[in-house]
Design a protein around this motif. Structure first.
Motif, PDB file in Angstrom:
ATOM      1  N   LEU A   1       0.830  -1.200   0.000  1.00 25.79           N
ATOM      2  CA  LEU A   1       0.000   0.000   0.000  1.00 25.79           C
ATOM      3  C   LEU A   1       0.865   1.251   0.000  1.00 25.79           C
ATOM      4  O   LEU A   1       0.601   2.207  -0.726  1.00 25.79           O
ATOM      5  CB  LEU A   1      -0.954  -0.001   1.193  1.00 25.79           C
ATOM      6  N   ARG A   2       1.932   1.257   0.780  1.00 28.13           N
ATOM      7  CA  ARG A   2       2.856   2.401   0.787  1.00 28.13           C
ATOM      8  C   ARG A   2       3.481   2.606  -0.584  1.00 28.13           C
ATOM      9  O   ARG A   2       3.566   3.729  -1.077  1.00 28.13           O
ATOM     10  CB  ARG A   2       3.964   2.201   1.820  1.00 28.13           C
ATOM     11  N   ASP A   3       3.923   1.512  -1.222  1.00 31.61           N
ATOM     12  CA  ASP A   3       4.513   1.619  -2.559  1.00 31.61           C
ATOM     13  C   ASP A   3       3.502   2.164  -3.556  1.00 31.61           C
ATOM     14  O   ASP A   3       3.830   3.003  -4.404  1.00 31.61           O
ATOM     15  CB  ASP A   3       5.031   0.257  -3.038  1.00 31.61           C
ATOM     16  N   PHE A   4       2.258   1.696  -3.471  1.00 34.40           N
ATOM     17  CA  PHE A   4       1.200   2.170  -4.359  1.00 34.40           C
ATOM     18  C   PHE A   4       0.961   3.667  -4.158  1.00 34.40           C
ATOM     19  O   PHE A   4       0.882   4.429  -5.121  1.00 34.40           O
ATOM     20  CB  PHE A   4      -0.087   1.384  -4.116  1.00 34.40           C
ATOM     21  N   LEU A   5       0.849   4.102  -2.908  1.00 34.21           N
ATOM     22  CA  LEU A   5       0.616   5.519  -2.628  1.00 34.21           C
ATOM     23  C   LEU A   5       1.790   6.382  -3.079  1.00 34.21           C
ATOM     24  O   LEU A   5       1.593   7.475  -3.606  1.00 34.21           O
ATOM     25  CB  LEU A   5       0.338   5.729  -1.138  1.00 34.21           C
ATOM     26  N   ASP A   6       3.006   5.876  -2.902  1.00 35.85           N
ATOM     27  CA  ASP A   6       4.187   6.615  -3.369  1.00 35.85           C
ATOM     28  C   ASP A   6       4.151   6.766  -4.887  1.00 35.85           C
ATOM     29  O   ASP A   6       4.423   7.844  -5.419  1.00 35.85           O
ATOM     30  CB  ASP A   6       5.476   5.917  -2.929  1.00 35.85           C
ATOM     31  N   ALA A   7       3.811   5.680  -5.590  1.00 36.66           N
ATOM     32  CA  ALA A   7       3.740   5.730  -7.052  1.00 36.66           C
ATOM     33  C   ALA A   7       2.639   6.681  -7.507  1.00 36.66           C
ATOM     34  O   ALA A   7       2.838   7.478  -8.433  1.00 36.66           O
ATOM     35  CB  ALA A   7       3.502   4.330  -7.613  1.00 36.66           C
ATOM     36  N   MET A   8       1.481   6.627  -6.875  1.00 35.50           N
ATOM     37  CA  MET A   8       0.376   7.505  -7.244  1.00 35.50           C
ATOM     38  C   MET A   8       0.725   8.968  -6.967  1.00 35.50           C
ATOM     39  O   MET A   8       0.384   9.854  -7.745  1.00 35.50           O
ATOM     40  CB  MET A   8      -0.906   7.112  -6.507  1.00 35.50           C
ATOM     41  N   SER A   9       1.413   9.231  -5.880  1.00 40.20           N
ATOM     42  CA  SER A   9       1.814  10.601  -5.559  1.00 40.20           C
ATOM     43  C   SER A   9       2.815  11.129  -6.581  1.00 40.20           C
ATOM     44  O   SER A   9       2.742  12.292  -6.985  1.00 40.20           O
ATOM     45  CB  SER A   9       2.424  10.660  -4.159  1.00 40.20           C
TER      46      SER A   9
END
Length: 87
Positions: free
Chosen positions: A56-64
């Motif tokens: 989830l952290r990786d996904f949020l970092d990528a989306m940001s």
């Protein structure tokens, strides 16, 4: 509107609560031990994230990162037209 509406990010990792549709993701504190995990909350009921938090952290970092890149491109393209002017 983006994932981080109204919040400035100083680094690339999520360090504050983020709304994800009807859910709220609250990451583990930055300096917490590896045994402390973030939570995903809906309707006041928290669920501890044991296995999925890194994903989830990786996904949020990528989306940001995508959001920041799109915002930069959008602002940079306001003065240009996609269509050539008829001469």
């Amino acid at each position: 509107m983006g994932l981080l509406v109204g919040q400035e990010r100083q680094d690339t990792s999520a360090s504050h609560a983020v709304a994800l549709g009807p859910y709220t993701y609250s990451p583990a504190p930055v300096h917490a031990s590896a045994t402390v995990n973030g939570t995903l909350t809906r309707g006041g009921l928290p669920v501890a994230l044991k296995v999925t938090e890194p994903l989830l952290r990786d996904f949020l970092d990528a989306m940001s990162a995508l959001e920041a890149d799109l915002a930069r491109r959008w602002v940079g393209s306001e003065g240009r037209s996609a269509f050539s002017c008829a001469e």
